[in-house]
Scaffold this motif. Structure first.
Motif, PDB file in Angstrom:
ATOM      1  N   ARG A   1      43.357  35.282  46.489  1.00 27.82           N
ATOM      2  CA  ARG A   1      43.188  33.829  46.502  1.00 27.82           C
ATOM      3  C   ARG A   1      43.514  33.198  47.837  1.00 27.82           C
ATOM      4  O   ARG A   1      44.192  32.188  47.898  1.00 27.82           O
ATOM      5  CB  ARG A   1      44.076  33.198  45.422  1.00 27.82           C
TER       6      ARG A   1
ATOM      7  N   ALA B   1      40.703  52.734  34.965  1.00 27.40           N
ATOM      8  CA  ALA B   1      41.978  53.297  35.395  1.00 27.40           C
ATOM      9  C   ALA B   1      42.693  52.415  36.412  1.00 27.40           C
ATOM     10  O   ALA B   1      43.788  52.743  36.842  1.00 27.40           O
ATOM     11  CB  ALA B   1      41.754  54.686  35.981  1.00 27.40           C
ATOM     12  N   ALA B   2      42.073  51.272  36.796  1.00 26.35           N
ATOM     13  CA  ALA B   2      42.638  50.390  37.829  1.00 26.35           C
ATOM     14  C   ALA B   2      42.869  51.126  39.145  1.00 26.35           C
ATOM     15  O   ALA B   2      43.885  50.956  39.806  1.00 26.35           O
ATOM     16  CB  ALA B   2      43.916  49.711  37.354  1.00 26.35           C
ATOM     17  N   VAL B   3      41.915  51.983  39.489  1.00 27.90           N
ATOM     18  CA  VAL B   3      41.960  52.682  40.777  1.00 27.90           C
ATOM     19  C   VAL B   3      40.839  52.097  41.629  1.00 27.90           C
ATOM     20  O   VAL B   3      39.667  52.199  41.265  1.00 27.90           O
ATOM     21  CB  VAL B   3      41.722  54.196  40.580  1.00 27.90           C
ATOM     22  N   ASN B   4      41.199  51.463  42.724  1.00 32.00           N
ATOM     23  CA  ASN B   4      40.187  50.779  43.538  1.00 32.00           C
ATOM     24  C   ASN B   4      39.221  51.753  44.203  1.00 32.00           C
ATOM     25  O   ASN B   4      39.595  52.871  44.536  1.00 32.00           O
ATOM     26  CB  ASN B   4      40.841  49.934  44.621  1.00 32.00           C
ATOM     27  N   GLN B   5      37.999  51.244  44.430  1.00 35.20           N
ATOM     28  CA  GLN B   5      37.010  52.025  45.159  1.00 35.20           C
ATOM     29  C   GLN B   5      37.533  52.376  46.544  1.00 35.20           C
ATOM     30  O   GLN B   5      38.188  51.552  47.180  1.00 35.20           O
ATOM     31  CB  GLN B   5      35.751  51.167  45.333  1.00 35.20           C
TER      32      GLN B   5
ATOM     33  N   ASP C   1      37.615  39.367  44.024  1.00 39.45           N
ATOM     34  CA  ASP C   1      39.002  38.919  43.903  1.00 39.45           C
ATOM     35  C   ASP C   1      39.127  37.974  42.710  1.00 39.45           C
ATOM     36  O   ASP C   1      40.038  38.097  41.890  1.00 39.45           O
ATOM     37  CB  ASP C   1      39.445  38.224  45.196  1.00 39.45           C
TER      38      ASP C   1
ATOM     39  N   ASP D   1      46.928  50.043  44.850  1.00 39.00           N
ATOM     40  CA  ASP D   1      46.589  49.799  43.451  1.00 39.00           C
ATOM     41  C   ASP D   1      47.637  50.398  42.526  1.00 39.00           C
ATOM     42  O   ASP D   1      48.721  50.754  42.963  1.00 39.00           O
ATOM     43  CB  ASP D   1      45.187  50.327  43.129  1.00 39.00           C
ATOM     44  N   LYS D   2      47.283  50.506  41.266  1.00 41.49           N
ATOM     45  CA  LYS D   2      48.258  50.972  40.278  1.00 41.49           C
ATOM     46  C   LYS D   2      48.752  52.395  40.523  1.00 41.49           C
ATOM     47  O   LYS D   2      49.798  52.793  40.033  1.00 41.49           O
ATOM     48  CB  LYS D   2      47.642  50.906  38.877  1.00 41.49           C
ATOM     49  N   MET D   3      47.935  53.211  41.223  1.00 46.13           N
ATOM     50  CA  MET D   3      48.318  54.606  41.443  1.00 46.13           C
ATOM     51  C   MET D   3      48.862  54.804  42.859  1.00 46.13           C
ATOM     52  O   MET D   3      49.078  55.925  43.280  1.00 46.13           O
ATOM     53  CB  MET D   3      47.109  55.534  41.288  1.00 46.13           C
TER      54      MET D   3
ATOM     55  N   ARG E   1      38.969  39.886  39.490  1.00 43.27           N
ATOM     56  CA  ARG E   1      40.238  40.566  39.194  1.00 43.27           C
ATOM     57  C   ARG E   1      41.287  39.578  38.699  1.00 43.27           C
ATOM     58  O   ARG E   1      42.035  39.870  37.775  1.00 43.27           O
ATOM     59  CB  ARG E   1      40.763  41.248  40.457  1.00 43.27           C
ATOM     60  N   GLN E   2      41.325  38.396  39.334  1.00 39.15           N
ATOM     61  CA  GLN E   2      42.308  37.392  38.917  1.00 39.15           C
ATOM     62  C   GLN E   2      42.060  37.001  37.464  1.00 39.15           C
ATOM     63  O   GLN E   2      42.997  36.831  36.691  1.00 39.15           O
ATOM     64  CB  GLN E   2      42.208  36.138  39.808  1.00 39.15           C
TER      65      GLN E   2
ATOM     66  N   ALA F   1      45.568  36.228  35.412  1.00 35.93           N
ATOM     67  CA  ALA F   1      46.305  35.351  36.327  1.00 35.93           C
ATOM     68  C   ALA F   1      45.648  33.971  36.424  1.00 35.93           C
ATOM     69  O   ALA F   1      46.315  32.982  36.685  1.00 35.93           O
ATOM     70  CB  ALA F   1      46.405  35.979  37.715  1.00 35.93           C
ATOM     71  N   GLN F   2      44.341  33.929  36.228  1.00 34.08           N
ATOM     72  CA  GLN F   2      43.626  32.650  36.297  1.00 34.08           C
ATOM     73  C   GLN F   2      42.632  32.557  35.144  1.00 34.08           C
ATOM     74  O   GLN F   2      42.154  33.587  34.659  1.00 34.08           O
ATOM     75  CB  GLN F   2      42.833  32.556  37.609  1.00 34.08           C
TER      76      GLN F   2
ATOM     77  N   ASN G   1      42.370  37.959  50.404  1.00 29.61           N
ATOM     78  CA  ASN G   1      42.727  38.120  48.994  1.00 29.61           C
ATOM     79  C   ASN G   1      44.183  38.536  48.876  1.00 29.61           C
ATOM     80  O   ASN G   1      44.685  39.226  49.743  1.00 29.61           O
ATOM     81  CB  ASN G   1      41.853  39.196  48.336  1.00 29.61           C
TER      82      ASN G   1
ATOM     83  N   SER H   1      42.803  40.060  35.004  1.00 25.54           N
ATOM     84  CA  SER H   1      44.217  40.352  34.807  1.00 25.54           C
ATOM     85  C   SER H   1      44.952  39.194  34.146  1.00 25.54           C
ATOM     86  O   SER H   1      46.144  39.300  33.855  1.00 25.54           O
ATOM     87  CB  SER H   1      44.869  40.670  36.148  1.00 25.54           C
TER      88      SER H   1
ATOM     89  N   ARG I   1      39.291  45.654  31.448  1.00 28.50           N
ATOM     90  CA  ARG I   1      40.690  45.562  31.855  1.00 28.50           C
ATOM     91  C   ARG I   1      41.611  45.466  30.624  1.00 28.50           C
ATOM     92  O   ARG I   1      42.572  46.221  30.496  1.00 28.50           O
ATOM     93  CB  ARG I   1      40.848  44.350  32.767  1.00 28.50           C
TER      94      ARG I   1
ATOM     95  N   MET J   1      47.705  42.057  44.201  1.00 23.64           N
ATOM     96  CA  MET J   1      47.068  40.955  43.481  1.00 23.64           C
ATOM     97  C   MET J   1      48.043  39.798  43.351  1.00 23.64           C
ATOM     98  O   MET J   1      47.718  38.757  42.793  1.00 23.64           O
ATOM     99  CB  MET J   1      46.594  41.422  42.114  1.00 23.64           C
TER     100      MET J   1
ATOM    101  N   ASP K   1      48.476  59.192  36.968  1.00 29.54           N
ATOM    102  CA  ASP K   1      48.846  57.784  36.955  1.00 29.54           C
ATOM    103  C   ASP K   1      50.201  57.614  37.631  1.00 29.54           C
ATOM    104  O   ASP K   1      50.801  58.579  38.127  1.00 29.54           O
ATOM    105  CB  ASP K   1      48.830  57.238  35.517  1.00 29.54           C
TER     106      ASP K   1
END
Lengths: 484, 364
Positions: free
Chosen positions: B291, A264-268, A452, B176-178, A455-456, A461-462, B289, A459, A258, B200, A283
């Motif tokens: 959290r 690419a931060a593209v989710n499955q 989750d 997501d980002k895209m 990811r937190q 955040a935590q 999610n 990124s 990250r 998020m 993008d």
């Protein structure tokens, strides 16, 4: 007279409501197909006809087992098979099977998805002990991991077998490999990504050489299965949550990918994820970007990758085992404890998962629409969208069958998709390394909760401690019987 | 009103005079038919609702696991205790009290209650406000908006969509980002340099669900409010106008008081629906999610039942949810009760008593 009318009317109302609550067994029995009166069209590989008799009810969630029931009928014309399909989405199939287990509605044979097979195998009084079929499994050299999954945790009884095994692989873009590493040869690419450190180095090289236009993976979701498959303990041991060191590694690798922009931060399963397969991803700013590789198992090639890649990137893919062996998905079959006809049910399981002829036919595309329609006249009609058939290429659970048929895939459609590489051979190499003994019914949810937290943390955040605490809270709340 | 009542009662009195036997016979038969007519509902209600509620209450006190039905045993208040664990500060020190109000340190159970209320209130308050404004406009005989039917059905449209579809659409928009939202904000408007990961962010996720709920339900509220407003007599407004009242005053002193029963209805139905909010949050994230910020009470109940097969614990949550909804609905009925009508009733009862006393006195 008025009273009578009122009474009749109210009775009709009550009956109407009660009838609406009935779950439509009529429809399902209507789908029952009679035993064929003799197969006219000679199949490619004719199975020996048995004189097995009785009735059999099979429940499953995809049409794979439906194909199997029809093939089974060809070999056992005197068995009356009722097939019921219930979607697995949102846990519907699982709930229904649990509810039916102790009732007269209980099916004889049940299809079990990877997400809940372990739950059924380990539950008390749910599945029949079919350990005596093990001799057939031994003869076919069935991959040990599929049997491990079907084995009860406490008693060691085998309660389910599978006709497939689902080792994971990494599919990469040949053109990009050639551009950034000077080779698109699977052996050399595999050497380049032999472990996670090398994989990370590769990601760095790709980012540098492409100027940030090409990403190693779509997101950190991609290699989650490869980490989860390599833990030492399942998520729950003695009803207590175990956080394996591999989880910690996943946190760290996610952070690295990250922070350095290797993903690419593209989710499955998102639009972007599929677009990347056909090289149509851009993008948020509208600039074209590329994804170098995807982590997908055996079924991912025919069902996910080749379908979405289309003609745009056909032939531009290579398949390697990847940095860590892993496993993803699969379907098992078991006999319900309350089966009305356990002997016939056992024969069916044997046929589906432990029959050499059937497995060969299954994997090599013998079960075409015409073949099945010849056995079951109800399927007859023009082949079209939604027709029943089993295309060649599913990776079966028997090493003996796999060895015998691998060469036949040299010129298959899937091999063309992989630029001439025989994918079956690749999977055959990965299959024995797969471990599936960690399977538990709760895996999917626990892993989504963990993801989750990952990811937190990735990124920013935590902190890691906070993220793990959040994860533990989430698990504790969802699983009141377990301790964390 | 009063005159109507008195004629009715005299009517009955006349009938009663004409023959007691016949009347009894008539009312008995009428009663029978009525009972038979409501019987289907009562029977079905008892089997499918009342019984299940009572059974849920019962298993709320056990540790029933769907896959281990033989190991069920009575566990008293354990399930409830687990739910309310860590709700209150550990001790009375300032630190502990402060911590008990820190959302990030809430247990998931506590979060689920806070989330449910937060998401519902943020959706309901603007929903009522905007629906009220639009329905005043729609039903106003002075504004004379054209094509009212068209606008009303247009605004009602979102309510016709399946929640599942809406949930998936909004999920895809912000995924997501895209995601499309980012492509619009970054690519077309150029708000940021890079996509923002909406889902998020805890506050965004909660507000998104509030927005979806608002968007889906305000058309429904408009329809109900317009129906209520159109039943208010125009003569009231006319006389108010003659007396020189403006729009605001008419709203405050005529529309609002006359709408009270309708307001109680929308508030209670929305509360019941809001407390049971499940489909949209579940489709945005089945695990609540990020959290657990979008885990509602119902989501938590479903998760325990479906993932862990922990029917006992899930039933306890169901009971808590039922109690909470019941108490809050009763509170709404109590706070928004018609105080004037209550007083009137009291006054008329007192008057009747007085008259009776006087009559008695007269006879004596």
């Amino acid at each position: 007279m008025k009273k009578l009318v009122a009474l009749v009317l109210s009775l009709v109302l009550v009956l109407g409501v009660l009838a609406a609550c009935d779950n439509g067994t009529d429809e399902t029995t209507a789908a029952t197909t009679k035993a064929p009166e003799g197969t006219t069209a000679a199949p490619v590989t004719e199975p020996p006809i048995t004189n097995l008799q009785g009735e059999l009810t099979v429940w499953s969630f995809t049409n794979e087992l439906k194909t199997m029931t029809i093939a089974f009928k060809a070999a056992n014309p005197d068995v009356v098979v009722t097939y019921v399909e219930i979607p697995a989405d949102g846990g519907e199939f699982r709930q229904k099977a649990i509810a039916a287990a102790n009732t007269a509605e209980c099916p004889d044979v049940i299809g079990l998805e990877a997400a809940f097979v372990k739950e059924f195998v380990d539950a008390d009084g749910m599945l029949y002990d079919i350990s005596d079929l093990k001799v057939y499994a031994d003869a076919l050299q069935t991959y040990a991991n599929t049997i491990e999954v079907g084995t009860n945790y406490e008693s060691g009884e085998i309660r389910a077998y599978s006709y497939q095994t689902t080792p994971g692989a990494v599919f990469y873009r040949r053109s990009l490999a050639l551009e950034y590493f000077g080779t698109d040869d699977p052996t050399e690419v595999q050497a380049l990504m032999a472990d996670m450190d090398k994989f990370t180095e590769m990601a760095a090289t790709i980012k540098e050489k492409s100027g940030g236009k090409t990403f190693m993976v779509a997101s950190v979701d991609e290699f989650r299965n490869s980490y989860f498959s390599n833990r030492t303990d399942p998520w729950f041991v003695d009803d207590t949550l175990v956080i394996d060191p591999k989880v910690d590694e996943l946190f760290e690798i996610a952070k690295v990918f990250r922070e350095n922009g290797y993903e690419a931060a593209v989710n499955q399963w998102s639009e972007g994820w599929f677009n990347g397969m056909r090289d149509a991803l851009s993008d948020a700013g509208g600039n074209a970007i590329q994804i170098f590789c995807y982590f997908l198992p055996t079924w991912g090639l025919p069902y996910v990758l080749s379908g979405n890649a289309g003609d745009a990137t056909k032939g531009d893919w290579g398949c390697v085992a990847g940095p860590q062996p892993y496993q993803w998905g699969g379907t098992w079959v078991g006999v319900m404890k309350n089966a009305k006809n356990p002997e016939v049910a056992k024969e069916f399981v044997k046929f589906v998962a432990l029959d050499e002829t059937n497995l060969t036919n299954w994997a090599t595309g013998v079960y075409t629409h015409d073949y099945l329609a010849a056995i079951d006249p109800e399927l007859a009609g023009p082949a079209g969208e939604g027709e029943l058939k089993q295309a060649a290429g599913d990776f079966v659970s028997s090493k003996k069958v796999v060895d015998a048929i691998t060469a036949s895939f040299d010129d298959s459609e899937m091999s063309l998709f992989l630029g001439g590489q025989n994918s079956y051979a690749g999977f055959a190499a990965a299959a024995p390394n797969v471990s599936a003994r960690l399977f538990q019914g709760s895996d999917e949810s626990v892993q989504n909760m963990l993801l989750d937290a990952v990811r937190q943390y990735a990124s920013g955040a935590q902190t890691k401690d906070e993220a793990i605490a959040t994860f533990k809270d989430a698990v504790a709340a969802a699983f009141p019987d377990k301790s964390v | 009103m009063l005159t109507g009542k008195s004629t009715k009662s005299t009517g009955v009195a006349v009938k009663a005079g004409s023959g007691n036997r016949e009347r009894r016979h008539l009312s008995l038969e009428k009663g029978h038919v009525a009972y038979i007519m409501i019987a289907p509902f009562i029977i079905v209600f008892c089997i499918f609702s009342l019984y299940t509620v009572i059974y849920t209450l019962y298993i709320g006190f056990t540790n029933l696991n769907v896959l281990k039905p033989t190991q069920v045993k009575f566990v008293g208040l354990d399930n409830f205790e687990r739910f309310f664990k860590n709700f209150l500060p550990k001790n009375l020190s300032w630190e502990a009290i402060k911590e008990s109000f820190d959302y990030q340190k809430f247990s998931v159970q506590k979060k689920s209650i806070v989330n449910t209320w937060k998401i519902w209130l943020v959706n309901y308050i603007p929903q009522l406000g905007i629906a009220m404004l639009l329905s005043v406009w729609f039903s106003s005989s002075f504004l004379k908006i054209k094509l009212i039917g068209f606008w009303r059905s247009l605004l009602y449209m979102p309510n016709l969509l399946m929640p599942a579809t809406v949930g998936v659409i909004f999920f895809k928009l912000f995924q997501d980002k895209m995601a499309p939202a980012n492509q619009f904000l970054v690519g077309i408007l150029g708000v940021w340099d890079e996509g923002f990961e909406f889902l998020m962010n805890e506050t965004f996720s909660q507000m998104l669900i509030s927005f979806i709920q608002w968007w889906m339900w305000y058309g429904n509220t408009i329809v109900i409010l317009v129906a209520g407003m159109s039943s208010i007599s125009v003569s009231l407004y006319e006389s108010a106008m003659i007396d020189g009242a403006g729009g605001v005053k008419m709203f405050r002193y005529i529309t609002l008081p006359s709408l009270r029963p309708i307001l109680v209805y929308t508030l209670v139905t929305s509360l019941v629906g809001g407390m049971q909010m499940f489909d949209i949050p579940y489709l945005i994230s089945a695990e609540g999610n990020p959290r657990n910020s979008i885990t509602t009470i119902y989501c938590l109940m479903q998760r325990q039942f479906q993932l862990a097969n922990a029917a006992g614990s899930a039933a306890a949550i169901g009971v808590i949810l039922l109690l909470m909804t019941t108490v809050c609905s009763m509170l709404i009925f109590f706070l928004l009760r018609d105080k004037d009508a209550g007083m009137e009733r009291k006054a008329s009862r007192a008057a009747r008593k007085e008259r009776a006393l006087r009559l008695k006195g007269g006879r004596a």
